[in-house]
Design a protein around this motif. Structure first.
Motif, PDB file in Angstrom:
ATOM      1  N   UNK A   4      61.049  19.785  34.006  1.00 46.09           N
ATOM      2  CA  UNK A   4      62.149  19.443  34.890  1.00 46.09           C
ATOM      3  C   UNK A   4      61.843  19.828  36.332  1.00 46.09           C
ATOM      4  N   UNK A   5      60.949  20.798  36.514  1.00 51.03           N
ATOM      5  CA  UNK A   5      60.691  21.298  37.859  1.00 51.03           C
ATOM      6  C   UNK A   5      59.292  20.947  38.324  1.00 51.03           C
ATOM      7  N   UNK A   6      59.195  20.669  39.611  1.00 49.59           N
ATOM      8  CA  UNK A   6      57.871  20.420  40.161  1.00 49.59           C
ATOM      9  C   UNK A   6      57.134  21.750  40.299  1.00 49.59           C
TER      10      UNK A   6
ATOM     11  N   UNK B  65      60.798  33.144  32.269  1.00 48.01           N
ATOM     12  CA  UNK B  65      61.347  31.904  32.818  1.00 48.01           C
ATOM     13  C   UNK B  65      62.777  32.123  33.319  1.00 48.01           C
ATOM     14  N   UNK B  66      63.575  32.794  32.522  1.00 49.28           N
ATOM     15  CA  UNK B  66      64.972  33.027  32.918  1.00 49.28           C
ATOM     16  C   UNK B  66      65.025  33.931  34.152  1.00 49.28           C
ATOM     17  N   UNK B  74      68.867  25.405  28.832  1.00 42.28           N
ATOM     18  CA  UNK B  74      67.966  25.721  27.719  1.00 42.28           C
ATOM     19  C   UNK B  74      66.871  24.664  27.575  1.00 42.28           C
ATOM     20  N   UNK B  75      67.224  23.401  27.790  1.00 43.15           N
ATOM     21  CA  UNK B  75      66.192  22.362  27.641  1.00 43.15           C
ATOM     22  C   UNK B  75      65.047  22.586  28.631  1.00 43.15           C
ATOM     23  N   UNK B  76      65.382  23.140  29.814  1.00 38.52           N
ATOM     24  CA  UNK B  76      64.342  23.430  30.795  1.00 38.52           C
ATOM     25  C   UNK B  76      63.483  24.619  30.353  1.00 38.52           C
ATOM     26  N   UNK B 112      75.224  20.815  27.496  1.00 39.48           N
ATOM     27  CA  UNK B 112      74.219  21.751  27.997  1.00 39.48           C
ATOM     28  C   UNK B 112      74.662  23.200  27.880  1.00 39.48           C
ATOM     29  N   UNK B 113      73.683  24.071  27.776  1.00 39.56           N
ATOM     30  CA  UNK B 113      73.921  25.513  27.750  1.00 39.56           C
ATOM     31  C   UNK B 113      73.092  26.149  28.852  1.00 39.56           C
TER      32      UNK B 113
END
Lengths: 168, 168
Positions: A4-6, B65-66, B74-76, B112-113
């Motif tokens: 999702x992110x560049x 990541x978080x 979450x999908x990201x 989404x979450x």
DNA sequence: TTTAGATTGTTCGTATCCAAACAATCTAGG
DNA sequence: CCTAGATTGTTTGGATACGAACAATCTAAA
């Protein structure tokens, strides 16, 4: 990923969060790229070569080792393949069930078990490995001929440095 | 590995078995060293940094990541971390149970979450990441300063080449 | 010869991971 | 407004992996 992110976006967030910390970004790039590459390549090889034969990654690694060494003790397989002897027991059960390999007790040492390939297993590897190497070639084609040995050699040095005295 | 057989011995057996086949040994070296290195480094980091906090590898990756993104869907996370959303559900349950992260439904899109860190989680990462990077530095010290960017860059190119269009 | 300790492969319990099925939610076309 | 299809996170079932405990076997010291 790349999801999702560049890359640039991600870098900006990372730099923000780590501002003021004494971080080696070069080293961070080496390890994080290492894991991404290993995961991507493994997935690629599983899909492009192994899936058609319903072989798991570890099953293939064991087949490879046994193929190379003809007769080999299980403890050696575990060491070469890089997983625990408990895991190996399961993999060997599967391979034996499918008729690719066989086990026999060592005559010299009753604790040891020797593994060897069946004709069926050999035939599989003779057919499978060229396809596997073809995909390895595709993977390595990401690097020009000058970079290839530098990367291969660098990875070997990293392995030697970080690998423990090793036991199963 | 490095186990019972010397490198030279192994090479001899490999050459024998592959004699007559049209094999790209350079490419083989790149991929096999890639997997050995990734496995060795991951084990090293787990033992030297994560074990003391009873964190699994994936748990740490998710925390990372978080931590970087503060509020993230979450999908990201799954895309960035490189594993399936099913796996992510389990990891997030664990992290939430330990009070490192929290989930909340998105107001814009009820499917989404959104995940974010607790103060406890942030404190953990601020303490843990410098130690982690210190070990990354140790890993990268296997390479001289000229080889480091070549390897990091090569691995990135391999990832880009082999990574699928990507879905979970 | 006897025996305490080391080594090996298997079993068992547990943790991790994924694909497929599922329910909830959103989107687009009528 | 309605609704068929797409998307998302969770659940489920099964595969994979490991550490610890175990039985069989070997080794070495007395």
């Amino acid at each position: 990923m790349a999801g999702a992110h560049t890359l640039r976006e991600t870098e900006r967030h990372v730099d923000e969060r780590l501002a003021g910390m004494d971080i080696d970004f070069q080293a961070m790039a080496v390890t994080s790229n290492l894991f991404r590459a290993a995961s991507a390549v493994r997935n690629h090889l599983e899909r492009s070569v192994l899936a058609a034969h319903d072989l798991s990654w570890s099953a293939f690694v064991v087949l490879w080792v046994v193929w190379i060494w003809e007769n080999i003790e299980t403890r050696e397989i575990a060491a070469e393949a890089g997983f625990s002897k408990a895991t190996l027991t399961g993999v060997l059960n599967t391979l034996e069930k499918r008729g690719y390999s066989t086990r026999k007790r060592s005559k010299d040492d009753g604790r040891l078990v020797i593994v060897s390939m069946t004709a069926k297993g050999r035939k599989l590897m003779e057919q499978l490995f060229p396809l596997f190497n073809q995909q390895e070639q595709f993977v390595a084609s990401a690097l020009n001929s000058k970079a290839q040995p530098i990367v291969a050699d660098g990875l070997r040095k990293i392995t030697e440095l970080t690998e423990p005295g090793q036991e199963n």
